[in-house]
Design a protein around this motif. Sequence first.
Motif: not given
Length: 337
Positions: A49, A52-53
């Motif tokens: 990840r 991030g988003s």
Amino acid sequence: MRVFQIEGDWGMEHLKLSSRPEPVAGPGQVLVRMKASSLNYRDLVVPERGYGSYTGTLPLIPVSDGVGVVDAVGAGVSRVAVGDRVCPTYFQSWTGGEPDLERLTQSLGGPVDGTMTELMCLSEQGVVKVPAHLSDTQAASLPCAALTAWSALTSAGGCRLGDRVLVQGCGGVALFALQFAKLLGAHVTVITSSEERMDKVKKLGADAVLNYRTVPEWAKATREFTGGRGYDLIVELGGEKTLPQSLRCIRPGGTIAMIGILSGSTMATSLGHIITRQVRLQGVTVGHRDGFEAMLRAMEQHQVQPIVDRVFEFAELKEAMAYLKSGVQFGKVCLAH
């Protein structure tokens, strides 16, 4: 159908061989039976990840690049037909024009499901036909690495006949940059880390090479290859540790195409070089479909052959990722489906 997906939680340990129902092509969509995939450094970051988003939500099928054959088409499809060999575009929503937030966030392999699957259902606007002279693994290497290099040289760098271009390293983007710069008529310098790789890039057409391990202050040494004038364009892949030297060997008014941050992401250099010498520092993130198709036309015209280092089997994704992470490859690391 078989897929590799990150499921349950983020982390390489949660990347698993799994299964999903086969998709069906709706109006304006194409169903592509994947034949090969190719790895980029980005594919090592996504499972952790690292964006991030913007990485997306789980479960997520990783890997951005691949090639396949159109298996079925939905109503109204006209760009491609059943049997065509196609690459999915990295940015599914960027067909041309200037980038914007939507165009830059719909990328395959995170947040949009990627190529490590047997079948992909995509908009017909998100695929391009590939030249017949390329093998499946060669074609699979194009959507991210090749187009990034092409964009850096053309739309970002404005590379012209006789320009002096410096390329950092021998990774996938770097080797494409060398091949495309020679195609465009440039004089190309490559800096790399070993004598063996120096010999290999010479065979690919590099006009000058330098080992940055034996000459760590390579800015002055490479500038001499330009007669002291400096480079018109530098394909910047290192980032934090290489940018200061790039700024010392770019010519006034030249362009640094900022692509990678392999040595770090912090800006630690004198900004005065950029201002007083009117240097253009241009970020490059792959490119759009129109650029992809222009690149493919050039590759077909000049019969450009991508450099593939090693091919793994579909089920060996983690082994292929570990091999890429080791950094020993010369060319692209691919997977046969």
